[in-house]
Design an enzyme around this catalytic site. Structure first.
Site, PDB file in Angstrom:
ATOM      1  N   ALA A 165       1.921   3.349  -2.217  1.00 30.06           N
ATOM      2  CA  ALA A 165       1.679   4.549  -3.026  1.00 30.06           C
ATOM      3  C   ALA A 165       0.647   5.470  -2.390  1.00 30.06           C
ATOM      4  CB  ALA A 165       1.229   4.160  -4.433  1.00 30.06           C
ATOM      5  N   GLY A 217       0.850  -1.195   0.000  1.00 25.46           N
ATOM      6  CA  GLY A 217       0.000   0.000   0.000  1.00 25.46           C
ATOM      7  C   GLY A 217       0.879   1.235   0.000  1.00 25.46           C
ATOM      8  N   ARG A 241     -17.252   3.077   9.934  1.00 26.25           N
ATOM      9  CA  ARG A 241     -16.314   1.964   9.822  1.00 26.25           C
ATOM     10  C   ARG A 241     -16.844   0.846   8.943  1.00 26.25           C
ATOM     11  NH1 ARG A 241     -15.770   1.637  15.937  1.00 26.25           N
ATOM     12  NH2 ARG A 241     -17.669   0.629  15.358  1.00 26.25           N
ATOM     13  N   HIS A 285      -8.750   0.129  18.325  1.00 29.32           N
ATOM     14  CA  HIS A 285      -8.245   1.259  17.539  1.00 29.32           C
ATOM     15  C   HIS A 285      -9.365   2.019  16.836  1.00 29.32           C
ATOM     16  CE1 HIS A 285      -5.406   3.704  15.352  1.00 29.32           C
ATOM     17  NE2 HIS A 285      -5.768   3.209  14.176  1.00 29.32           N
TER      18      HIS A 285
END
Length: 312
Positions: A9, A7, A87, A177
């Site tokens: 980029a 991931g 989420r 989280h």
């Protein structure tokens, strides 16, 4: 020592790659992978920075070349949160991305330490664990959900509020989280005391800090730079542990004894096998105890969602 960023980029991936290029030990290798065709160019760009860290970039569907021989794999691939997204919107896209990448890790470098950054972390770590289990290579000491951003935010906000130096504050953050599952243990900071009002406001600010950034960026992204810093801190600590440095301690979302939930963010001592020891969360204040009990349902449901995604 070889670190792979999957991931690479994206906003987090590029910030993370920059920090690793400048901070990994001399002689390390850094490999960048992303589906985006720009990724080899990101590696060329970073290769001009004069540090003894070799860097290579890979694009396309197959992450295997980036993963060969990796000791640490950090996964930040996925879509970022935009205003108004919750989420579950993230989950619908990111769950499949994490599954696909972790399947490739399981095949190519099953002994690597894996750090999952892709949100929703409470759920994507459970997905990763189930994928690794199916492949017969799961080791709960080698899989981490990166919750370091909650720690560095806590350190910053406490220092601001109390006029302290942020680098001298270290707040343990437990739970998960996202939202209410983020629990900073503000009672455990030596020599710093809070009023009840400060505790409530500060805890809420830490829990909602991601939204603060999403709104401030006004549709232009989520927390990428601070997350890059947080992921670099954990990644570098994993490397230090692998190299045999003693007493490297970080908070991370790991599978433990299941006392609170199957996965739980807590302080861990890192070493040559990943987690060497899960450390006690210590004594909680009444406020913290209540917050802990209040979040567990949410956390357990988040975990179950990930398990079902793979097993159903």
């Amino acid at each position: 020592m070889k670190v792979a960023v999957l991931g690479a980029a994206g906003g987090i991936g590029q910030a993370l790659a920059l920090l690793l290029k400048t901070q990994l030990p001399s002689g390390s290798e850094l490999s960048l992978y992303d589906i985006a065709p720009v990724t080899p160019g990101v590696a060329v760009d970073l290769s001009h920075i004069p540090t003894e860290v070799k860097i290579k970039g890979f694009a396309g569907e197959d992450a295997t070349p980036a993963l060969e021989g990796a000791n640490v794999v950090l996964i930040s691939a996925g879509v970022a949160r935009k205003p108004g997204m919750d989420r579950s919107d993230l989950f619908n896209i990111n769950a499949g991305i994490v599954r696909n990448l972790v399947e490739q890790v399981a095949k190519t470098c099953p002994k690597s330490l894996i750090g999952i950054i892709t949100n929703p972390v409470n759920t994507t770590v459970a997905i990763a664990a189930e994928v690794l289990k199916k492949a017969g290579v799961y080791d709960k000491n080698r899989l981490f959900g990166v919750t370091t951003l909650d720690v560095i935010r806590s350190n910053t906000f406490v220092a601001e509020l109390k006029g302290k130096k942020p680098q001298e504050i270290e707040v343990p953050v437990i739970g998960g989280h996202s939202g209410v599952t983020i629990l900073p243990l503000l009672s455990q900071i030596p020599g710093v005391n809070f009023t009840d009002g400060e505790l409530a406001a500060l805890t809420k600010r830490i829990q909602n800090a991601g939204t603060e950034v999403v709104e401030a960026k006004a549709g232009g992204g989520s927390a990428t730079l601070s997350m890059g810093q947080a992921a670099a801190r954990l990644g570098l600590s994993l490397v230090r542990g692998l190299q045999g440095e003693s007493d490297v301690v970080e908070c991370a979302y790991v599978e433990g004894d299941g006392k609170y939930a199957r996965f739980f963010a807590q302080p861990v001592r890192l070493g040559k096998n990943g987690v060497e020891e899960r450390l006690n969360i210590g004594e909680l204040s009444d406020f913290e105890q209540k917050a802990l009990e209040g979040m567990l349902d949410v956390l357990r449901k988040d975990i179950e969602l990930g398990e079902k995604f793979i097993n159903n």
